[in-house]
Write an enzyme that holds these catalytic residues in place. Sequence first.
Site, PDB file in Angstrom:
ATOM      1  N   ALA A 167      41.440  47.021  -0.548  1.00 47.83           N
ATOM      2  CA  ALA A 167      40.241  46.538  -1.245  1.00 47.83           C
ATOM      3  C   ALA A 167      40.603  46.066  -2.647  1.00 47.83           C
ATOM      4  O   ALA A 167      41.445  46.672  -3.311  1.00 47.83           O
ATOM      5  CB  ALA A 167      39.199  47.640  -1.308  1.00 47.83           C
TER       6      ALA A 167
ATOM      7  N   TYR B 224       6.571  -4.941  15.670  1.00 47.40           N
ATOM      8  CA  TYR B 224       6.347  -4.774  14.238  1.00 47.40           C
ATOM      9  C   TYR B 224       7.199  -3.637  13.702  1.00 47.40           C
ATOM     10  O   TYR B 224       7.199  -2.536  14.268  1.00 47.40           O
ATOM     11  CB  TYR B 224       4.865  -4.460  13.971  1.00 47.40           C
ATOM     12  N   GLY B 225       7.872  -3.895  12.595  1.00 51.70           N
ATOM     13  CA  GLY B 225       8.694  -2.860  11.976  1.00 51.70           C
ATOM     14  C   GLY B 225       7.896  -1.683  11.457  1.00 51.70           C
ATOM     15  O   GLY B 225       8.447  -0.611  11.216  1.00 51.70           O
TER      16      GLY B 225
ATOM     17  N   THR C 120       2.112 -12.946   9.155  1.00 46.95           N
ATOM     18  CA  THR C 120       2.840 -12.629  10.396  1.00 46.95           C
ATOM     19  C   THR C 120       3.181 -13.894  11.188  1.00 46.95           C
ATOM     20  O   THR C 120       4.245 -13.978  11.807  1.00 46.95           O
ATOM     21  CB  THR C 120       2.027 -11.668  11.271  1.00 46.95           C
TER      22      THR C 120
ATOM     23  N   TYR D 167      33.329  33.934   1.145  1.00 41.60           N
ATOM     24  CA  TYR D 167      33.583  32.508   1.327  1.00 41.60           C
ATOM     25  C   TYR D 167      34.871  32.324   2.124  1.00 41.60           C
ATOM     26  O   TYR D 167      35.945  32.784   1.715  1.00 41.60           O
ATOM     27  CB  TYR D 167      33.724  31.792  -0.029  1.00 41.60           C
TER      28      TYR D 167
ATOM     29  N   LYS E 265      33.433  27.108   5.679  1.00 44.46           N
ATOM     30  CA  LYS E 265      33.665  25.660   5.692  1.00 44.46           C
ATOM     31  C   LYS E 265      34.971  25.358   6.401  1.00 44.46           C
ATOM     32  O   LYS E 265      35.988  25.988   6.115  1.00 44.46           O
ATOM     33  CB  LYS E 265      33.728  25.134   4.255  1.00 44.46           C
TER      34      LYS E 265
ATOM     35  N   ASN F 235       0.660   1.739   7.081  1.00 46.61           N
ATOM     36  CA  ASN F 235       0.462   0.888   5.910  1.00 46.61           C
ATOM     37  C   ASN F 235       0.439   1.692   4.617  1.00 46.61           C
ATOM     38  O   ASN F 235       0.601   1.138   3.544  1.00 46.61           O
ATOM     39  CB  ASN F 235      -0.838   0.095   6.040  1.00 46.61           C
TER      40      ASN F 235
ATOM     41  N   ARG G 135       0.814  -1.227   0.000  1.00 44.89           N
ATOM     42  CA  ARG G 135       0.000   0.000   0.000  1.00 44.89           C
ATOM     43  C   ARG G 135       0.851   1.282   0.000  1.00 44.89           C
ATOM     44  O   ARG G 135       0.342   2.373  -0.202  1.00 44.89           O
ATOM     45  CB  ARG G 135      -0.965  -0.010   1.205  1.00 44.89           C
TER      46      ARG G 135
ATOM     47  N   ASN H 120      38.386  41.798  10.997  1.00 47.44           N
ATOM     48  CA  ASN H 120      37.264  42.272  10.194  1.00 47.44           C
ATOM     49  C   ASN H 120      37.491  41.833   8.761  1.00 47.44           C
ATOM     50  O   ASN H 120      38.523  42.146   8.164  1.00 47.44           O
ATOM     51  CB  ASN H 120      37.153  43.792  10.278  1.00 47.44           C
TER      52      ASN H 120
HETATM   53  C1  UD1 Z   1      -1.341  -6.865  11.686  1.00 52.62           C
HETATM   54  C2  UD1 Z   1      -2.225  -7.783  12.536  1.00 52.62           C
HETATM   55  C3  UD1 Z   1      -3.463  -7.015  12.983  1.00 52.62           C
HETATM   56  C4  UD1 Z   1      -3.041  -5.764  13.736  1.00 52.62           C
HETATM   57  C5  UD1 Z   1      -2.068  -4.927  12.921  1.00 52.62           C
HETATM   58  C6  UD1 Z   1      -1.485  -3.842  13.814  1.00 52.62           C
HETATM   59  C7  UD1 Z   1      -1.956 -10.100  11.808  1.00 52.62           C
HETATM   60  C8  UD1 Z   1      -2.533 -11.187  10.993  1.00 52.62           C
HETATM   61  N1  UD1 Z   1      -2.597  -8.945  11.777  1.00 52.62           N
HETATM   62  O1  UD1 Z   1      -2.106  -6.538  10.508  1.00 52.62           O
HETATM   63  O2  UD1 Z   1      -4.262  -7.824  13.829  1.00 52.62           O
HETATM   64  O3  UD1 Z   1      -4.195  -5.011  14.073  1.00 52.62           O
HETATM   65  O4  UD1 Z   1      -0.969  -5.715  12.445  1.00 52.62           O
HETATM   66  O5  UD1 Z   1      -0.648  -2.954  13.115  1.00 52.62           O
HETATM   67  O6  UD1 Z   1      -0.958 -10.297  12.443  1.00 52.62           O
HETATM   68  N2  UD1 Z   1       5.275  -9.170   8.047  1.00 52.62           N
HETATM   69  C9  UD1 Z   1       6.311 -10.064   7.848  1.00 52.62           C
HETATM   70  N3  UD1 Z   1       6.081 -11.176   7.084  1.00 52.62           N
HETATM   71  C10 UD1 Z   1       4.895 -11.433   6.527  1.00 52.62           C
HETATM   72  C11 UD1 Z   1       3.837 -10.523   6.721  1.00 52.62           C
HETATM   73  C12 UD1 Z   1       4.061  -9.392   7.491  1.00 52.62           C
HETATM   74  O7  UD1 Z   1       7.412  -9.865   8.358  1.00 52.62           O
HETATM   75  O8  UD1 Z   1       4.779 -12.469   5.851  1.00 52.62           O
HETATM   76  C13 UD1 Z   1       5.533  -7.955   8.861  1.00 52.62           C
HETATM   77  C14 UD1 Z   1       5.358  -6.680   8.064  1.00 52.62           C
HETATM   78  O9  UD1 Z   1       6.596  -6.265   7.518  1.00 52.62           O
HETATM   79  C15 UD1 Z   1       4.869  -5.706   9.100  1.00 52.62           C
HETATM   80  C16 UD1 Z   1       4.160  -6.584  10.117  1.00 52.62           C
HETATM   81  O10 UD1 Z   1       4.594  -7.914   9.901  1.00 52.62           O
HETATM   82  O11 UD1 Z   1       5.950  -5.045   9.734  1.00 52.62           O
HETATM   83  C17 UD1 Z   1       2.646  -6.503  10.000  1.00 52.62           C
HETATM   84  O12 UD1 Z   1       2.226  -6.925   8.730  1.00 52.62           O
HETATM   85  P1  UD1 Z   1       1.049  -6.217   7.974  1.00 52.62           P
HETATM   86  O13 UD1 Z   1       0.844  -6.929   6.688  1.00 52.62           O
HETATM   87  O14 UD1 Z   1       1.263  -4.756   7.929  1.00 52.62           O
HETATM   88  O15 UD1 Z   1      -0.172  -6.590   8.964  1.00 52.62           O
HETATM   89  P2  UD1 Z   1      -1.490  -5.772   9.204  1.00 52.62           P
HETATM   90  O16 UD1 Z   1      -2.434  -6.027   8.092  1.00 52.62           O
HETATM   91  O17 UD1 Z   1      -1.185  -4.377   9.536  1.00 52.62           O
HETATM   92 CA    CA Z   2       0.624  -3.100   9.404  1.00 54.56          CA
END
Ligand code: UD1
Ligand code: CA
Length: 458
Positions: free
Chosen positions: A425, A104-105, A83, A368, A353, A229, A15, A379
């Site tokens: 000057a 979560y990253g 996940t 400069y 610099k 997202n 997204r 000065n």
């Molecule tokens: C997820 C949760 C949801 C929660 C939301 C909060 C699940 C199924 N859903 O949904 O309940 O409300 O986070 O933000 O867990 N990722 C991986 N590998 C994968 C898929 C995802 O490492 O195969 C990582 C993504 O990089 C991301 C995180 O997991 O950092 C979450 O994945 P994302 O697809 O964004 O989940 P959401 O739909 O937000």
């Molecule tokens: Ca997410």
Amino acid sequence: MRADIVILAAGQGSRMKSSLPKVLHAVAGKPMLEHVINTAQKAQQALGEGKIHVVIGHGADQVKAKLGHYDLNWVEQTEQLGTGHAVQQTVPGCAGADVVLVLYGDVPLIQTSTLKALLSETKEDQLGLLTINLPNPMGYGRIVRDGQGSVKAIVEQKDASEEQLLIDEVNTGIMAIPGSKLQNWVMGLGNNNAQQEYYLTDVVEKAVSEGCTVTHVQPEKSTEVEGVNSRIQLAELERAHQKELATELMISGVTLIDPARLDIRGDVKVGRDVLIDINVVLEGNVEIGDNVTIEPGCIIRNSTIAAGSIIKANSLLEEAEVSAACEIGPYARLRPGAKLEEKARVGNFVEIKKSIIGVGSKVNHLTYIGDAEVGEGVNIGAGTVTCNYDGVNKHKTTIGDGAFIGTNSSLVAPVNIGAGATTGAGSTIAKDLEDNQLGVARARQRNIDGWQRPVKKS
Ligand code: UD1
Ligand code: CA
């Protein structure tokens, strides 16, 4: 107790519509994943023993190139199947952990204090969830409770019934799983759902079916658990976070003319009675002493500004060191290695610099100064240029205390101007000047009587 932390960062983030992996998009100037790594490291220090595992996959090379210097257990998830599948990749590495905390990253602003609260509330062999009630729960997994109010399951947006979509308590994604159950719960997940993904959230039903208590904790601030997202959510989180950072500054005694028009992208220390006007950006490591004023439109990057100095409108400071009571700008540019001693003044359209400007010295206009050492009380006239580069090498200019550099002087480095010396000057100074000497190096003026100006041809 050994608490391992798993950070999920393998997803594509479709997204975002970006060739940059989602977790590398920045909030407050720092990749989202780096925020989470830093928080995980802080939490770990507080908790004691444990390992940090980061699951990467989509754009793994880019992620490693940017953040690979962190000494963590980098785990690859070659196919992104959800996940739950992501956590499966960390099961071998987590063997022996008492508890596994999943982060979560793309939920970058989680705070150490909240993680500590979640872990202390979650007793041995319980499943701990971090949840929050949101006015707009759209997109999040919903927390489903039974008649007694106990958590029964988490249902994803795409799998939820009309009735479940009305639930405003959502899954933040962050959870604490008992180490003893990890293998069993996570390896046994299925993908029978709308997205045909292995959902980590399904461990809740497993826990409930085994009679395991599900605990839940809520964070102090909603920004801590807001996930990104889309670029719209990225911008919303950025604004919300900037508002928090600005609020912290005001609480510590800083006047912000408009807190919505300051951007902080780094670690900033600001003294008391500092005034920051609109459209200022502070980046990297910035230290600002007491009673400093920063006028509109300034960018200050990795620099220090000591007490009482004033940075006038539209100036750019980068890796510069400004001592107390200096005046800079408007429209000044301090580049890396610019060091101003007390009460120095650098005016409009001046670039400095890798140079020291001594106590009380003035470089007020259109100049400069590069690779130079300028003494005290000097000065420097308008339009002065240190000719520091011969096309191959850089050379140094030194200017002694009390020297007076005439307007439009070219100082051809390497060159030394003695203390108290003067340049005429318009001079091109390529030879050293002794103390108190005058150097004039320009063509003599010739005056011609009765000069006839050219006339237009008919
Ligand atoms: C997820 C949760 C949801 C929660 C939301 C909060 C699940 C199924 N859903 O949904 O309940 O409300 O986070 O933000 O867990 N990722 C991986 N590998 C994968 C898929 C995802 O490492 O195969 C990582 C993504 O990089 C991301 C995180 O997991 O950092 C979450 O994945 P994302 O697809 O964004 O989940 P959401 O739909 O937000
Ligand atoms: Ca997410």
